[in-house]
Motif scaffolding. Structure first.
Motif, PDB file in Angstrom:
ATOM      1  N   PRO A  15       0.831  -1.209   0.000  1.00 23.69           N
ATOM      2  CA  PRO A  15       0.000   0.000   0.000  1.00 23.69           C
ATOM      3  C   PRO A  15       0.867   1.261   0.000  1.00 23.69           C
ATOM      4  O   PRO A  15       1.946   1.283   0.577  1.00 23.69           O
ATOM      5  CB  PRO A  15      -0.785  -0.108   1.318  1.00 23.69           C
ATOM      6  N   GLN A  16       0.365   2.299  -0.657  1.00 23.63           N
ATOM      7  CA  GLN A  16       1.042   3.589  -0.648  1.00 23.63           C
ATOM      8  C   GLN A  16       0.506   4.406   0.529  1.00 23.63           C
ATOM      9  O   GLN A  16      -0.702   4.497   0.716  1.00 23.63           O
ATOM     10  CB  GLN A  16       0.809   4.325  -1.964  1.00 23.63           C
ATOM     11  N   GLU A 284       9.160   5.261  10.175  1.00 20.01           N
ATOM     12  CA  GLU A 284       8.599   4.371   9.166  1.00 20.01           C
ATOM     13  C   GLU A 284       7.722   3.275   9.788  1.00 20.01           C
ATOM     14  O   GLU A 284       6.947   2.617   9.079  1.00 20.01           O
ATOM     15  CB  GLU A 284       9.709   3.724   8.337  1.00 20.01           C
ATOM     16  N   PHE A 285       7.792   3.118  11.116  1.00 13.33           N
ATOM     17  CA  PHE A 285       6.970   2.106  11.781  1.00 13.33           C
ATOM     18  C   PHE A 285       5.673   2.674  12.362  1.00 13.33           C
ATOM     19  O   PHE A 285       4.972   1.977  13.083  1.00 13.33           O
ATOM     20  CB  PHE A 285       7.776   1.407  12.877  1.00 13.33           C
ATOM     21  N   ASN A 303       5.935   2.660   6.168  1.00 12.60           N
ATOM     22  CA  ASN A 303       6.778   2.217   5.054  1.00 12.60           C
ATOM     23  C   ASN A 303       6.048   1.271   4.106  1.00 12.60           C
ATOM     24  O   ASN A 303       6.632   0.799   3.133  1.00 12.60           O
ATOM     25  CB  ASN A 303       8.063   1.564   5.570  1.00 12.60           C
ATOM     26  N   GLY A 304       4.767   0.976   4.382  1.00 11.19           N
ATOM     27  CA  GLY A 304       3.970   0.125   3.503  1.00 11.19           C
ATOM     28  C   GLY A 304       3.949  -1.337   3.888  1.00 11.19           C
ATOM     29  O   GLY A 304       3.115  -2.099   3.394  1.00 11.19           O
ATOM     30  N   HIS A 323       7.436  -3.409  -2.396  1.00  6.62           N
ATOM     31  CA  HIS A 323       7.679  -2.038  -2.840  1.00  6.62           C
ATOM     32  C   HIS A 323       6.421  -1.192  -2.687  1.00  6.62           C
ATOM     33  O   HIS A 323       5.364  -1.557  -3.205  1.00  6.62           O
ATOM     34  CB  HIS A 323       8.104  -2.023  -4.315  1.00  6.62           C
ATOM     35  N   SER A 324       6.537  -0.072  -1.987  1.00  7.64           N
ATOM     36  CA  SER A 324       5.447   0.902  -1.989  1.00  7.64           C
ATOM     37  C   SER A 324       5.791   2.044  -2.941  1.00  7.64           C
ATOM     38  O   SER A 324       4.911   2.784  -3.372  1.00  7.64           O
ATOM     39  CB  SER A 324       5.192   1.442  -0.583  1.00  7.64           C
ATOM     40  N   ALA A 325       7.073   2.172  -3.286  1.00 10.70           N
ATOM     41  CA  ALA A 325       7.535   3.156  -4.270  1.00 10.70           C
ATOM     42  C   ALA A 325       7.697   2.458  -5.625  1.00 10.70           C
ATOM     43  O   ALA A 325       7.768   1.225  -5.697  1.00 10.70           O
ATOM     44  CB  ALA A 325       8.854   3.767  -3.818  1.00 10.70           C
ATOM     45  N   PRO A 326       7.759   3.219  -6.728  1.00  9.78           N
ATOM     46  CA  PRO A 326       7.899   2.618  -8.061  1.00  9.78           C
ATOM     47  C   PRO A 326       9.127   1.720  -8.194  1.00  9.78           C
ATOM     48  O   PRO A 326      10.228   2.082  -7.753  1.00  9.78           O
ATOM     49  CB  PRO A 326       7.998   3.838  -8.981  1.00  9.78           C
TER      50      PRO A 326
END
Length: 609
Positions: A15-16, A284-285, A303-304, A323-326
């Protein structure tokens, strides 16, 4: 031939998320599925198998998606306020399409799966309630003076809908068509009310906010006195609460917050009965989403990463990374599949289960642009920290030492027999790295866009942004101008160069959509006459099969083409496969009959011919 082929396995992104806000993740008891958004795509993912369903009709970023209670439909809304209602099992079938508001932030279904509420930003219309198969309005949602963040419907008649927003308010609407309940005067949150949820049995209505407060109301008479979880103490040690959900038996509430924990509250005692710690120091948590299935409790970190908790033991049962980023590149090492992304994550994939695990360490700390496998089995990555890192997959961690290359890496290539790398820099240079050290830097009068080593590592080909291919002799980690000049005409940047494993052929392709193939021991003239031009957009990648009898190319036209005649070079003997919405960025062979692709839909897919 052209047709539709189904991938063997689809590796879905995470998820983003957005810092300071909760992330909507929808859980369905039907098949233990979850639905979430990443970019302009919606993913429905099974927790019991590798099944992944992708919806791709949105044109902009999707903010919310929800599975209907009967498990048959998904409603999703995006940044432009567009809402689609579509079939879970057939995402190509759209039941409804409409404009709900200016921007959709949250979506919920009525318990009978017949009505949808889409809420968010707008003036004066911040939400719309409508039948799932029609654009008609089912009442007016008013009472808010700022964006609506969360909404939820109760689970039995009479219908009740609750909304919360950035105006710190909670509103309740009765019946259908929805009518504002003037008698409800809830406790005002001092900051954003991030979540509002009815219990599954509709006995309670709960709200949670960035002020660390959790309030519980009577679901049947919401104007009745309120319960405050924790008594005089605030939840999550005074940190913001971003998300909330109910247990299936309506006896407990799970909340996630900026203290990096998931707290489970007993509604009767108003106390925390379990605290699940996701992380310690790093933001990120932050826990931005929670969901409760019959068999498990899950949460999503900033962080997804998706954590499935063992509720009784009070610890993580399983963690789903990815991956939550491209995604930017993929590599295959010793049968293992690895990938990297714009957030500098390096992921190891289990293609049998569809689950990924992160490498430890900070990595490049910026966008990772390229990933290559060295003959030793180590992984080389190039990033916008202007460094190359060589990491050992067996350590499951990024190398702590970066090799400075002095510029922005446009492309990266690994040698086939030695531990040598070539890095093409935007600053018009090619850097050679041998055995972990920079051994040569060649200044060029053109910008390199692609690089590739010959199979015996004696030659390096460099493609430039003007459509020309240049050759260099490689010896002892040093570069020397070469004489081999492929004569195929390219009208734009060359983005892909490949050598056949038997060392006899090489191919080039790029922005002008043409593919040229020539012999490595000839004068460089194309074997396929004027070049193959069957892709409809820029070619981004290519690779010869392990036995050298096929060539596969990937393009921004969303397809890969398998060229099956490398003897007479008859272009008609090809297979075109629609593979990734928004384009293909990388393709690699797993064996002579199967391959793996990565695309701009942030998915990685394995295929079989």
């Amino acid at each position: 031939s052209e047709g539709k082929k189904t991938p063997e396995v689809t590796l879905a992104p995470l998820p983003q998320t957005k810092r300071g806000y909760g992330t909507q993740i929808s859980v369905s008891q039907h098949g233990n599925r979850i639905a979430y958004c990443n970019g302009r795509f919606v993913f429905v993912r099974s927790l019991e198998s590798t099944e992944v369903i992708v919806f791709s009709k949105h044109l902009v970023k999707v903010n919310a998606a929800s599975i209907s209670p009967n498990g048959n439909w998904v409603a999703s809304g995006d940044e432009h306020g567009q809402v689609y209602v579509w079939s879970v099992d057939r995402p190509d079938i759209t039941k409804n399409e409409l404009k709900a508001c200016q921007t959709v932030n949250a979506i919920c279904w009525s318990f009978d799966s017949k009505r949808v509420c889409a809420a968010g930003k707008g003036n004066p219309n911040r939400a719309k309630v409508f039948p799932y198969d029609s654009s008609n309005s089912c009442g007016k949602i008013d009472g808010h003076t700022a964006d609506i963040i969360s909404c939820d419907w109760n689970g039995k008649r009479p219908f009740r809908l609750a909304c919360s927003g950035e105006d710190f308010q909670v509103t309740v609407y009765d019946n259908v068509p929805c009518k504002f309940n003037k008698d409800f005067d809830g406790e005002d949150h001092k900051k954003y009310c991030n979540a509002v949820k009815y219990s599954p049995d509709s006995a309670y209505l709960a709200t949670a906010g960035a002020d660390s407060m959790i309030y519980v109301y009577d679901g049947k008479k919401p104007e009745a006195p309120v319960k405050k979880m924790g008594g005089k103490k605030k939840g999550h040690k005074g940190s913001s609460i971003y998300t909330m959900c109910w247990s299936p038996d309506s006896k407990m509430i799970a909340t996630g917050g900026a203290d990096k924990t998931v707290q489970v509250w007993d509604v009767e005692t108003k106390k925390v009965v379990k605290e699940l710690v996701a992380g310690v120091k790093d933001p990120e948590f932050f826990q931005v989403s929670v969901g409760w299935l019959e068999k498990c409790l899950l949460s999503v970190s900033l962080n997804g990463s998706i954590t499935i908790w063992d509720f009784e033991a009070g610890k993580a049962k399983e963690k789903l990374d990815g991956h939550s980023a491209p995604v930017t590149d993929i590599a295959v090492v010793g049968g293992g599949l690895y990938s990297t992304d714009q957030a500098s994550r390096l992921v190891k994939w289990d293609t049998k289960t569809g689950k990924g695990s992160w490498f430890e360490g900070k990595g490049h700390g910026k966008v990772t642009t390229a990933l290559e496998a060295l003959p030793s089995g180590k992984l080389a990555t190039a990033g916008l920290d202007d460094c190359v890192r060589i990491s050992d997959p067996s350590a499951n961690a990024f190398s702590a030492t970066g090799i400075p290359v002095g510029g922005y890496p446009n492309a990266l290539a690994a040698a086939n027999k030695s531990e040598t790398l070539a890095v093409a820099l935007q600053q018009c240079k090619v850097v050679i790295i041998a055995d972990g050290k920079v051994t040569d830097t060649a200044a060029l009068d053109y910008e390199p866009s692609s690089v590739a080593f010959s199979m015996d590592d004696s030659m390096l080909l460099v493609g430039d942004t003007k459509g020309k291919v240049h050759s260099f002799k490689v010896s002892g980690g040093k570069l020397e101008e070469g004489s081999f000049k492929p004569s195929g005409v390219h009208g734009g940047a060359i983005h892909a160069i490949a050598f056949s494993p038997d060392g006899k052929l090489m191919a080039t392709a790029g922005a002008n959509k043409k593919i040229h193939i020539c012999k490595t021991d000839g004068d460089g003239s194309p074997l396929n006459s004027f070049g193959w031009e069957y892709h409809q957009a820029k070619i981004t990648c290519m690779k010869f099969s392990p036995n050298s009898d096929k060539l596969i190319t990937g393009s921004l036209d969303e397809s890969v083409i398998v060229w099956k005649d490398l003897t007479t070079f008859a272009a008609k003997n090809r297979e075109c496969i629609a593979s990734h919405i928004s384009g293909v960025i990388k393709v690699l062979w797993l064996d002579n009959d199967s391959f793996v692709t990565a695309g701009n839909d942030n998915c990685i897919k394995t295929w079989k011919l």
